[in-house]
Every structure is written in C-alpha cells, then in structure tokens.
Design a protein around this motif. Structure first.
Motif, short mmCIF file in Angstrom:
data_model
loop_
_atom_site.label_atom_id
_atom_site.label_comp_id
_atom_site.label_asym_id
_atom_site.label_seq_id
_atom_site.Cartn_x
_atom_site.Cartn_y
_atom_site.Cartn_z
N PRO A 58 -5.29 1.61 3.77
CA PRO A 58 -4.00 1.73 3.09
C PRO A 58 -3.17 2.89 3.64
O PRO A 58 -3.71 3.90 4.08
N ILE A 59 -1.86 2.71 3.57
CA ILE A 59 -0.93 3.72 4.07
C ILE A 59 -0.07 4.24 2.93
O ILE A 59 0.32 3.49 2.03
N ASP A 60 0.21 5.53 2.97
CA ASP A 60 1.08 6.16 2.01
C ASP A 60 2.52 5.74 2.32
O ASP A 60 2.97 5.87 3.47
N PRO A 61 3.27 5.24 1.34
CA PRO A 61 4.66 4.88 1.60
C PRO A 61 5.50 6.04 2.17
O PRO A 61 6.46 5.79 2.89
N ALA A 62 5.11 7.27 1.88
CA ALA A 62 5.82 8.42 2.46
C ALA A 62 5.68 8.44 3.99
O ALA A 62 6.61 8.83 4.70
N ASP A 63 4.53 7.99 4.50
CA ASP A 63 4.36 7.90 5.96
C ASP A 63 5.25 6.80 6.54
O ASP A 63 5.82 6.96 7.61
N ILE A 64 5.35 5.69 5.82
CA ILE A 64 6.23 4.61 6.26
C ILE A 64 7.67 5.12 6.32
O ILE A 64 8.40 4.86 7.29
N THR A 85 -0.80 1.77 9.54
CA THR A 85 -1.93 1.81 8.60
C THR A 85 -2.27 3.26 8.32
O THR A 85 -1.82 4.16 9.02
N GLY A 86 -3.11 3.44 7.33
CA GLY A 86 -3.69 4.75 7.11
C GLY A 86 -4.75 5.00 8.16
O GLY A 86 -5.00 4.18 9.05
N ASP A 87 -5.39 6.14 8.02
CA ASP A 87 -6.37 6.60 9.01
C ASP A 87 -7.80 6.24 8.63
O ASP A 87 -8.70 6.32 9.45
N GLU A 88 -8.01 5.87 7.35
CA GLU A 88 -9.36 5.64 6.84
C GLU A 88 -9.45 4.23 6.26
O GLU A 88 -8.51 3.78 5.62
N THR A 89 -10.58 3.56 6.49
CA THR A 89 -10.78 2.24 5.89
C THR A 89 -11.66 2.36 4.65
O THR A 89 -12.58 3.19 4.61
N PHE A 90 -11.36 1.53 3.66
CA PHE A 90 -12.06 1.57 2.37
C PHE A 90 -12.29 0.17 1.83
O PHE A 90 -11.50 -0.73 2.08
N THR A 91 -13.32 0.05 1.01
CA THR A 91 -13.44 -1.08 0.10
C THR A 91 -12.69 -0.66 -1.17
O THR A 91 -12.38 0.53 -1.37
N VAL A 92 -12.43 -1.61 -2.05
CA VAL A 92 -11.81 -1.26 -3.33
C VAL A 92 -12.72 -0.31 -4.10
O VAL A 92 -12.25 0.68 -4.68
N ALA A 93 -14.02 -0.57 -4.11
CA ALA A 93 -14.95 0.30 -4.84
C ALA A 93 -14.89 1.74 -4.32
O ALA A 93 -14.94 2.69 -5.11
N GLU A 94 -14.77 1.91 -3.01
CA GLU A 94 -14.65 3.27 -2.46
C GLU A 94 -13.35 3.93 -2.88
O GLU A 94 -13.32 5.12 -3.20
N GLN A 95 -12.28 3.16 -2.90
CA GLN A 95 -11.00 3.72 -3.37
C GLN A 95 -11.10 4.15 -4.83
O GLN A 95 -10.60 5.20 -5.21
N VAL A 96 -11.74 3.33 -5.63
CA VAL A 96 -11.87 3.65 -7.05
C VAL A 96 -12.70 4.92 -7.24
O VAL A 96 -12.39 5.75 -8.10
N ARG A 97 -13.74 5.13 -6.44
CA ARG A 97 -14.52 6.37 -6.53
C ARG A 97 -13.64 7.59 -6.23
O ARG A 97 -13.75 8.62 -6.90
#
Length: 182
Positions: A58-64, A85-97
């Motif tokens: 995911p990418i921060d809209p501020a970067d866009i 894109t953002g710099d890091e890849t995640f699953t939804v579960a990782e984002q929620v953590r």
C-alpha cells in the motif's frame, strides 16, 4: 486483463487520444483503504480479511500527491506512466497487527467467508453487478499474489523512500481509537 485494470486502461487511452498533455499515475492500494475497516471495527471489533495470504504494497496518498506535484511542476514527465506502490508488502493480518500496535489494542482479523461477504464489506449498501464482479475478480487475484507487486518509483522520483504503513497508522491512530457504537 482484469476488469478494473481494463477500465483504467480505457480511460488512459481516451485521455491520451485527446491530445491533452498527461502523465498517468497508477497507484496500487492506498494505505487509506484501511479506513474501510472502521465499520466492522466499530460494530463488531474485527477486520474482515478478503485476501488471506495475498500481499500488497500500500502507498500513502501523500506520496501520490508529491509525485503528482513533481509531474506537474517539472519537465520530462509528459506522456509517461508511473506505477506507484509503497516500499513494504503486507497481508491484511500483518497490516492489522501494525494498526493494533499504533492504537494500543488487539484487533481481531476474520477471514471473509464468501466473495459476497467481501463485496458487502466494501460496499455495505450494495454494488452494481459489474463492480461486484470486478471486486471479486480483483480480490481473487490479490489472494493469489503471495509476493506482492512493489516498485521503486516513489524513491526514484522523490529521492526518498515511500512513507511506511506504521507511520500512516501512527498519524491516523485517533481515527481508529474512537469508541465502538453502543
């Protein structure tokens, strides 16, 4: 080509054929898509996960916005397309953590049981069939991508790494701390 990608591509062709100078920004999933989790967080205390092992960056809209400002104010971007894109890849579960750590409470992750449930999660009032089908198709593709598409475009253009999801969560933690509805 998936339906949503085809729709975006068709619009780019229309703009390109118009003769209007353009630069196309093609962001992946936005960090702000985490705001879609608020209804189930507030109502039931969980996040619905429609993509399981699938990873995305995911990418921060501020970067866009910074890339857009650059493309509008500097020469050399006309006619180009930038996958962002953002710099890091995640699953939804990782984002929620990561979000859980930012807000200081445990958040349950519950897997979506059906494609219809995943569409209703995104569009509680319903979605037109073509959109619902495109969302279902996109979620299936995301579930299958266990590596996650990532680019270095933000870093190349801005001379710095993209903002992190952890930073986005810290900046937006108060939104997720609001009490659940009674």
């Amino acid at each position: 080509m998936p339906a949503m990608a085809r729709w975006h591509h068709e619009r780019e062709r229309i703009v390109g054929a118009s003769g209007i100078p353009a630069t196309f920004l093609r962001p992946g999933g936005f960090m702000t898509n985490a705001l879609d989790w608020l209804p189930t967080l507030r109502e039931a205390g969980h996040v619905l996960d429609p993509t399981g092992p699938g990873r995305h960056a995911p990418i921060d809209p501020a970067d866009i916005a910074e890339v857009a400002a650059l493309a509008l104010t500097e020469d050399g971007h006309q006619g180009k397309g930038y996958a962002l894109t953002g710099d890091e890849t995640f699953t939804v579960a990782e984002q929620v953590r990561i979000l859980s750590a930012a807000v200081g409470r445990d958040i349950e992750v519950r897997e979506a049981l059906t494609p219809d449930e995943a569409v209703r999660f995104r569009f509680p009032a319903g979605a037109p069939k073509a959109l619902a089908d495109a969302i279902t198709e996109g979620l299936a593709l995301m579930r299958a991508d266990t590596i996650g598409f990532r680019t270095d475009t933000v870093e190349r253009l801005l001379g710095r790494r993209p903002r992190t999801f952890a930073d986005w969560c810290a900046r937006n933690a108060k939104t997720f701390r609001r009490p659940r509805a009674a």
